[in-house]
Design a protein around this motif. Structure first.
Motif, PDB file in Angstrom:
ATOM      1  N   ALA A  63      31.895 -23.596 -12.919  1.00  4.79           N
ATOM      2  CA  ALA A  63      29.874 -23.401 -12.528  1.00  4.79           C
ATOM      3  C   ALA A  63      29.980 -23.531 -11.546  1.00  4.79           C
ATOM      4  O   ALA A  63      29.211 -22.713 -10.914  1.00  4.79           O
ATOM      5  CB  ALA A  63      29.433 -24.565 -12.968  1.00  4.79           C
ATOM      6  N   ASP A  64      31.055 -24.128  -9.931  1.00 11.23           N
ATOM      7  CA  ASP A  64      30.111 -23.537  -8.961  1.00 11.23           C
ATOM      8  C   ASP A  64      32.086 -23.808  -8.472  1.00 11.23           C
ATOM      9  O   ASP A  64      32.699 -24.302  -8.659  1.00 11.23           O
ATOM     10  CB  ASP A  64      30.262 -25.104  -8.532  1.00 11.23           C
ATOM     11  N   TRP A  65      31.690 -23.787  -6.669  1.00  7.90           N
ATOM     12  CA  TRP A  65      33.093 -24.044  -6.007  1.00  7.90           C
ATOM     13  C   TRP A  65      33.396 -25.423  -6.134  1.00  7.90           C
ATOM     14  O   TRP A  65      35.496 -25.143  -6.357  1.00  7.90           O
ATOM     15  CB  TRP A  65      32.736 -23.564  -4.408  1.00  7.90           C
ATOM     16  N   GLY A  66      32.990 -25.876  -6.027  1.00 13.85           N
ATOM     17  CA  GLY A  66      34.186 -27.744  -6.535  1.00 13.85           C
ATOM     18  C   GLY A  66      34.268 -28.081  -8.049  1.00 13.85           C
ATOM     19  O   GLY A  66      35.965 -28.701  -7.303  1.00 13.85           O
ATOM     20  N   GLN A  67      34.401 -27.525  -8.967  1.00 19.76           N
ATOM     21  CA  GLN A  67      34.810 -27.151  -9.690  1.00 19.76           C
ATOM     22  C   GLN A  67      35.960 -26.338  -9.388  1.00 19.76           C
ATOM     23  O   GLN A  67      37.314 -26.430 -10.454  1.00 19.76           O
ATOM     24  CB  GLN A  67      34.040 -26.801 -10.798  1.00 19.76           C
ATOM     25  N   SER A  68      36.097 -24.865  -9.174  1.00 25.97           N
ATOM     26  CA  SER A  68      37.116 -23.759  -9.360  1.00 25.97           C
ATOM     27  C   SER A  68      38.032 -24.527  -8.008  1.00 25.97           C
ATOM     28  O   SER A  68      39.135 -24.683  -7.986  1.00 25.97           O
ATOM     29  CB  SER A  68      36.301 -22.973  -8.725  1.00 25.97           C
ATOM     30  N   TYR A  69      37.457 -25.548  -7.348  1.00 21.84           N
ATOM     31  CA  TYR A  69      38.664 -26.213  -6.286  1.00 21.84           C
ATOM     32  C   TYR A  69      38.808 -26.847  -7.069  1.00 21.84           C
ATOM     33  O   TYR A  69      40.489 -27.406  -6.451  1.00 21.84           O
ATOM     34  CB  TYR A  69      37.744 -27.199  -4.623  1.00 21.84           C
ATOM     35  N   SER A  70      38.230 -27.982  -7.547  1.00 22.36           N
ATOM     36  CA  SER A  70      39.552 -28.704  -8.630  1.00 22.36           C
ATOM     37  C   SER A  70      40.726 -28.345  -9.465  1.00 22.36           C
ATOM     38  O   SER A  70      41.793 -28.990  -9.590  1.00 22.36           O
ATOM     39  CB  SER A  70      38.777 -29.843  -9.743  1.00 22.36           C
ATOM     40  N   TYR A  71      40.264 -27.579  -9.903  1.00 23.39           N
ATOM     41  CA  TYR A  71      41.655 -26.259 -10.583  1.00 23.39           C
ATOM     42  C   TYR A  71      42.372 -25.869  -9.590  1.00 23.39           C
ATOM     43  O   TYR A  71      43.706 -26.357 -10.317  1.00 23.39           O
ATOM     44  CB  TYR A  71      40.450 -25.334 -11.761  1.00 23.39           C
ATOM     45  N   VAL A  72      42.478 -25.249  -8.831  1.00 25.95           N
ATOM     46  CA  VAL A  72      43.516 -24.613  -7.971  1.00 25.95           C
ATOM     47  C   VAL A  72      43.717 -25.714  -7.183  1.00 25.95           C
ATOM     48  O   VAL A  72      45.185 -25.204  -6.736  1.00 25.95           O
ATOM     49  CB  VAL A  72      42.265 -23.180  -6.844  1.00 25.95           C
ATOM     50  N   LYS A  73      43.101 -27.148  -6.791  1.00 26.96           N
ATOM     51  CA  LYS A  73      43.700 -27.499  -5.854  1.00 26.96           C
ATOM     52  C   LYS A  73      45.329 -28.544  -6.986  1.00 26.96           C
ATOM     53  O   LYS A  73      45.835 -29.118  -6.525  1.00 26.96           O
ATOM     54  CB  LYS A  73      43.212 -29.210  -5.869  1.00 26.96           C
ATOM     55  N   LYS A  74      45.146 -28.044  -8.505  1.00 28.04           N
ATOM     56  CA  LYS A  74      46.176 -29.199  -9.539  1.00 28.04           C
ATOM     57  C   LYS A  74      46.713 -27.923  -9.313  1.00 28.04           C
ATOM     58  O   LYS A  74      47.834 -28.643  -9.851  1.00 28.04           O
ATOM     59  CB  LYS A  74      45.128 -29.665 -10.184  1.00 28.04           C
ATOM     60  N   LEU A  75      47.072 -26.803  -9.621  1.00 30.70           N
ATOM     61  CA  LEU A  75      47.535 -25.945  -9.820  1.00 30.70           C
ATOM     62  C   LEU A  75      48.633 -25.492  -9.095  1.00 30.70           C
ATOM     63  O   LEU A  75      49.576 -25.063  -9.288  1.00 30.70           O
ATOM     64  CB  LEU A  75      47.497 -24.135  -9.853  1.00 30.70           C
ATOM     65  N   GLY A  76      48.533 -25.445  -7.689  1.00 32.01           N
ATOM     66  CA  GLY A  76      49.372 -25.219  -6.342  1.00 32.01           C
ATOM     67  C   GLY A  76      49.393 -23.829  -5.184  1.00 32.01           C
ATOM     68  O   GLY A  76      47.654 -23.856  -5.351  1.00 32.01           O
ATOM     69  N   ASP A  77      49.640 -23.949  -4.751  1.00 38.57           N
ATOM     70  CA  ASP A  77      49.178 -23.744  -3.252  1.00 38.57           C
ATOM     71  C   ASP A  77      49.028 -21.806  -4.084  1.00 38.57           C
ATOM     72  O   ASP A  77      48.361 -21.893  -2.612  1.00 38.57           O
ATOM     73  CB  ASP A  77      50.714 -23.650  -1.842  1.00 38.57           C
ATOM     74  N   LYS A  78      49.386 -21.657  -4.621  1.00 38.39           N
ATOM     75  CA  LYS A  78      48.669 -20.025  -4.785  1.00 38.39           C
ATOM     76  C   LYS A  78      48.271 -19.271  -5.505  1.00 38.39           C
ATOM     77  O   LYS A  78      47.135 -18.655  -5.917  1.00 38.39           O
ATOM     78  CB  LYS A  78      50.279 -18.995  -5.349  1.00 38.39           C
ATOM     79  N   ALA A  79      47.077 -21.073  -5.922  1.00 40.65           N
ATOM     80  CA  ALA A  79      46.028 -20.877  -6.501  1.00 40.65           C
ATOM     81  C   ALA A  79      44.908 -21.044  -5.344  1.00 40.65           C
ATOM     82  O   ALA A  79      45.408 -22.041  -5.075  1.00 40.65           O
ATOM     83  CB  ALA A  79      45.633 -21.718  -7.440  1.00 40.65           C
TER      84      ALA A  79
END
Length: 424
Positions: A227-243
């Motif tokens: 829904a927002d940048w914080g939720q996106s950030y929480s996903y991409v932080k867990k995924l790795g450097d390419k996210a």
């Protein structure tokens, strides 16, 4: 349709004297004008394939004629835009709307128009004709693992198509969410989405990036799983450097401080790119800079400061793209206007006196800091933007030449009046 360079040259000849007079004045007023022009020459904004046709709303759609009926015609249209402004040197495809059968010929056509392939976009917000399962209740978040697997495989297929085209990034936007309290277990929806994204991430080539786009609402109106940048950030932080997180300007709640969001994501090395548009109420997808040009400038102000602080290349280290819907305008004219507005905001941000601003900030001189930013915003940089086009072989007045040459009428003559762009 390919524009004759002689027609561009003749158009520029008629405007050259007036342009030079404006340029002389602008250079006298704006420090480091030459450096700004060189950065403008290098800056490219990708055009989405789906923006080349007339958009619409749930109430109706009013096509304008001559719309591209195939991926080949979409490439030709972006080639026209790029010939006019030399700042639209990439096209972003949406799969399956733009599924390619002959990669060699499509790449050759793009090269003929001096175009590259930007991020490829997956689509799990619509059911596809050959799909076994429906995404009515979500895709990567779905409670049914088989549906999640179908959505994951679609994204992997999109990556494989992008590799064939020379793209280096995948954009994922999810319509997943819920419309009513109790419909969804938020925690499980997050966990399912993360697990699905991890599978997609593992399929990325080593030189690729995954851009995860967020949106506050629509088509779901009670909750959105990203829904927002914080939720996106929480996903991409867990995924790795390419996210990375992708910011669409229209995907925020009203009055969100997008420039602050941009600054923080840049600082955290998690900003992937932008979808430019403008809005008043929600995801209006209007012409960039049409309603909030000062906000667009403030966003670029943070981008320039943050990218310079990290030693980033403005032209290549982030993904720049328009994402708009042209409901009543000629889509080509609208896109030319958006590119112009983006280039103006970028040039204004480049003209900010960074040293003076830093001093004012460190001395808590609020008035001085405001004056520095507003003076840059109120400075007319259009001559610098036009000069960048001129040096690149583009038109001094792209919309003006587009109309002089009656391009839309020519496209209607080639394609017909009752055409509908694929994917719309």
């Amino acid at each position: 349709m390919i524009l004759d360079s002689n027609k561009i040259a003749a158009h520029n000849d008629g405007l050259f004297t007036a342009h030079k007079n404006k340029l002389v004045f602008s250079v006298s007023e704006i420090a480091e004008s030459e450096a700004i022009i060189k950065k403008l020459v290098d800056f490219q904004i990708a055009i989405p394939s789906w923006a080349l046709g007339t958009g619409g709303t749930r109430f109706g759609r009013f096509p304008g004629g001559g719309e591209p009926r195939s991926i080949e015609e979409k490439i030709e249209d972006v080639g026209l835009l790029h010939a006019l402004n030399k700042a639209s040197g990439a096209i972003s495809l949406h799969i399956p709307w733009d599924t390619v059968s002959d990669y060699k010929s499509i790449k050759a056509l793009a090269a003929q128009h001096d175009l590259k392939f930007d991020a490829v976009n997956s689509n799990t917000f619509q059911d596809q004709a050959n799909s076994e399962y429906s995404y009515k209740y979500g895709s990567l978040q779905n409670v049914n693992k088989a549906i999640r697997k179908q959505a994951v495989q679609h994204n992997i297929d999109v990556i494989q198509q992008g590799v064939e085209l020379g793209s280096e990034s995948l954009t994922v936007w999810l319509a997943d969410g819920s419309n009513f309290p109790g419909q969804l277990n938020f925690r499980k929806a997050y966990e399912n989405t993360l697990e699905s994204l991890q599978e997609i991430y593992e399929a990325l080539p080593s030189n690729w990036k995954l851009f995860l786009e967020y949106k506050c609402a629509e088509p779901n109106f009670y909750s959105t799983t990203v829904a927002d940048w914080g939720q996106s950030y929480s996903y991409v932080k867990k995924l790795g450097d390419k996210a990375k997180t992708l910011v669409d300007l229209g995907h925020h709640l009203p009055n969100a401080n997008i420039e602050q969001i941009v600054s923080i994501l840049l600082m955290e090395d998690k900003l992937g790119g932008f979808h430019f548009n403008d809005s008043k109420y929600g995801d209006d997808d209007l012409t960039a800079g049409a309603l909030k040009p000062y906000q667009l400038f403030l966003i670029f102000n943070e981008l320039v400061e943050g990218m310079d602080a990290r030693g980033m290349n403005h032209a290549t280290d982030l993904g720049w793209m328009i994402d708009a819907s042209h409901n009543i305008k000629d889509p080509m004219e609208d896109l030319l206007q958006s590119v112009e507005a983006i280039m103006i905001a970028y040039a204004q941000a480049l003209s900010v006196d960074r040293k003076a601003l830093e001093i004012a900030q460190n001395e808590n001189d609020v008035v001085k800091a405001q004056e520095i930013l507003q003076n840059a915003f109120r400075t007319d940089v259009r001559a610098l933007v036009a000069e960048a086009r001129l040096r690149s072989g583009a038109a001094l007045n792209p919309v003006g030449l587009y109309r002089e040459l009656a391009v839309r009428d020519a496209l209607i003559g080639e394609r017909g009046l009752k055409t509908v762009a694929t994917g719309l």
